[in-house]
Write a protein that holds these residues in place. Structure first.
Motif, PDB file in Angstrom:
ATOM      1  N   GLU A  69       9.470   0.324  -9.443  1.00 27.57           N
ATOM      2  CA  GLU A  69       8.631  -0.830  -9.816  1.00 27.57           C
ATOM      3  C   GLU A  69       8.922  -2.002  -8.867  1.00 27.57           C
ATOM      4  OE1 GLU A  69       7.802  -0.937 -13.802  1.00 27.57           O
ATOM      5  OE2 GLU A  69       6.102  -2.178 -13.199  1.00 27.57           O
ATOM      6  N   GLN A  70      10.195  -2.321  -8.709  1.00 27.28           N
ATOM      7  CA  GLN A  70      10.598  -3.437  -7.847  1.00 27.28           C
ATOM      8  C   GLN A  70      10.392  -3.087  -6.368  1.00 27.28           C
ATOM      9  OE1 GLN A  70      12.054  -2.425 -10.585  1.00 27.28           O
ATOM     10  NE2 GLN A  70      13.490  -3.895 -11.443  1.00 27.28           N
TER      11      GLN A  70
ATOM     12  N   ASP B 193       5.297   6.627 -10.819  1.00 26.18           N
ATOM     13  CA  ASP B 193       4.752   7.944 -11.181  1.00 26.18           C
ATOM     14  C   ASP B 193       3.658   8.290 -10.174  1.00 26.18           C
ATOM     15  OD1 ASP B 193       6.365   7.853 -13.411  1.00 26.18           O
ATOM     16  OD2 ASP B 193       4.730   7.582 -14.865  1.00 26.18           O
TER      17      ASP B 193
ATOM     18  N   ASN C  56       4.930   1.998 -11.692  1.00 28.58           N
ATOM     19  CA  ASN C  56       6.313   2.401 -11.993  1.00 28.58           C
ATOM     20  C   ASN C  56       6.802   3.559 -11.114  1.00 28.58           C
ATOM     21  OD1 ASN C  56       4.935   4.597 -12.981  1.00 28.58           O
ATOM     22  ND2 ASN C  56       6.123   4.749 -14.879  1.00 28.58           N
TER      23      ASN C  56
ATOM     24  N   PRO D 121      -0.240   0.980 -14.798  1.00 31.46           N
ATOM     25  CA  PRO D 121       1.194   0.788 -15.065  1.00 31.46           C
ATOM     26  C   PRO D 121       2.022   2.060 -14.922  1.00 31.46           C
ATOM     27  CG  PRO D 121      -0.103   0.646 -17.113  1.00 31.46           C
ATOM     28  CD  PRO D 121      -1.072   0.720 -15.969  1.00 31.46           C
ATOM     29  N   ASN D 122       1.483   3.211 -15.347  1.00 26.14           N
ATOM     30  CA  ASN D 122       2.264   4.453 -15.268  1.00 26.14           C
ATOM     31  C   ASN D 122       1.334   5.656 -15.177  1.00 26.14           C
ATOM     32  OD1 ASN D 122       1.422   5.252 -17.946  1.00 26.14           O
ATOM     33  ND2 ASN D 122       2.764   3.604 -18.654  1.00 26.14           N
TER      34      ASN D 122
ATOM     35  N   PRO E 116      14.950   1.495  -8.386  1.00 27.47           N
ATOM     36  CA  PRO E 116      13.806   1.418  -9.301  1.00 27.47           C
ATOM     37  C   PRO E 116      12.504   1.125  -8.533  1.00 27.47           C
ATOM     38  CG  PRO E 116      15.149  -0.584  -9.462  1.00 27.47           C
ATOM     39  CD  PRO E 116      15.849   0.324  -8.492  1.00 27.47           C
TER      40      PRO E 116
END
Ligand code: MRU
Length: 345
Positions: A336-337, A243, A241, A278-279, A334
């Motif tokens: 993530e993308q 971070d 994401n 994930p984060n 964003p």
């Protein structure tokens, strides 16, 4: 560049002993995977990409010592030991997974032990050379983001000393300097291990790039006085994401940068981006010895018996990051993308 961070030789893995900088620059020769693992744990070599490349060389030296029958076991042993050295920088896992996958495949295909030994050496050298190219691409992608006569704050050392050469954050700075767009670098000293004072200041001096050393506590005031145009840091692991885990103190600088409307850039290779994490909450944070906090280069600076904390890294949430610069270009929110798209490119 007048120095090297790590280099392969048939006698062993040669490492510039970064613990001795800036006073001395001795080179150590590590003759097996255990010695290389201890050198990584003891910070002879440090910095996410640098420990990945060094670990690949550590596997190669272990295989070079192994007799034919022991090559498969030596591979497993070396990978396991080296993977356990430092938990936060994902480049270490990335490098060892690549080495293990390519060499195990060769063994399964019936490649002879002597050819596998040779392949291990060549792969480590290839990973070294690729890392330099990747850093140059990061530098060239990030340099143009800086304004003319830029005054750039960096934290820790994300330079040639933290990679196989050129650096990530310092790669961006080197490219801006080459293009005549850099006024000076502000290097924060980076307590407690002083990577900024000992390593970044030394490395930039070697390249005649103007640098001013500041203590970590000066950065907020300098931002408020309008003396910093951009912050550029490296990363040890970037979650899916966006971070970012990096040297302790990075998060504080990101908060300050946002408060003062200063762009905050993270420069790192895609091997630092961990889509399996994930984060930031899932990133393991290395806890180092409190001795490194109560002592300054071996000299006690706090009362005997006092307790101290030493998380070596912190996590900067993606929302505080202006852009992440990789060898594939500039990713913006964003994340993530944007990061996933860079892997597809
Ligand atoms: O503990 P260290 O010195 O290994 O920490 C290094 C950093 O945090 C760097 O900023 C990071 O690894 C990026 S290096 C290109």
């Amino acid at each position: 560049m007048s120095f090297f961070t790590m280099r392969w030789s048939d006698d062993g893995v040669l490492l510039l002993d970064q613990r001795a900088l800036p006073d001395q620059a001795p080179v150590l020769c590590l003759r097996n995977a255990e010695e290389v693992a201890r050198a990584i744990e003891d910070m002879v070599v440090r910095g996410a990409p640098a420990i990945g490349v060094t670990a690949a060389m550590g596997v190669a030296i272990e295989l070079a010592n192994a007799n034919d029958a022991d090559v498969p076991a030596a591979l497993e042993r070396a990978v396991k030991r080296l993977a356990a050295t430092r938990p936060t920088a994902v480049n270490l896992t990335w490098a060892l997974e690549r080495v293990q996958s390519e060499l195990s495949q060769a063994l399964r295909a019936g490649t002879s032990p002597s050819q596998v030994r040779e392949q291990a050496k060549q792969l480590a050298q290839q990973m070294h050379d690729e890392d330099v190219q990747v850093c140059q691409a990061i530098g060239d992608a990030g340099g143009p983001l800086l304004p003319d006569a830029a005054r750039v704050l960096t934290h820790c050392n994300a330079g040639a000393l933290a990679t196989a050469g050129y650096g990530t954050a310092l790669g961006v700075i080197r490219s801006a300097a080459r293009d005549g767009r850099l006024k000076h670098v502000l290097a924060s000293e980076t307590r407690p291990f002083l990577q900024g004072a000992r390593l970044t200041a030394w490395e930039l001096q070697q390249d005649a790039i103007p640098v001013q050393l500041v203590t970590d506590s000066m950065c907020g005031a300098l931002m408020r006085q309008g003396e910093i145009d951009a912050v550029v840091v490296g990363a040890d692991r970037i979650a899916a994401n966006g971070d970012v885990a990096n040297k302790i103190g990075t998060y504080s600088l990101a908060v300050l940068a946002e408060r003062h409307g200063i762009p905050f850039y993270v420069a790192a290779p895609l091997s630092t981006v961990d889509l399996r994490t994930p984060n930031g909450d899932s990133i393991p944070i290395e806890q180092r010895s409190s001795d490194e906090v109560v002592k300054l280069r071996g000299q006690r600076i706090a009362p005997e018996g006092v307790q101290a904390r030493h998380p070596a890294f912190d996590v900067t949430p993606a929302e505080l990051i202006t852009a992440i610069i990789t060898e594939k270009g500039v990713a913006r929110a964003p994340f993530e993308q944007a990061l996933a798209a860079q892997f597809e490119r």
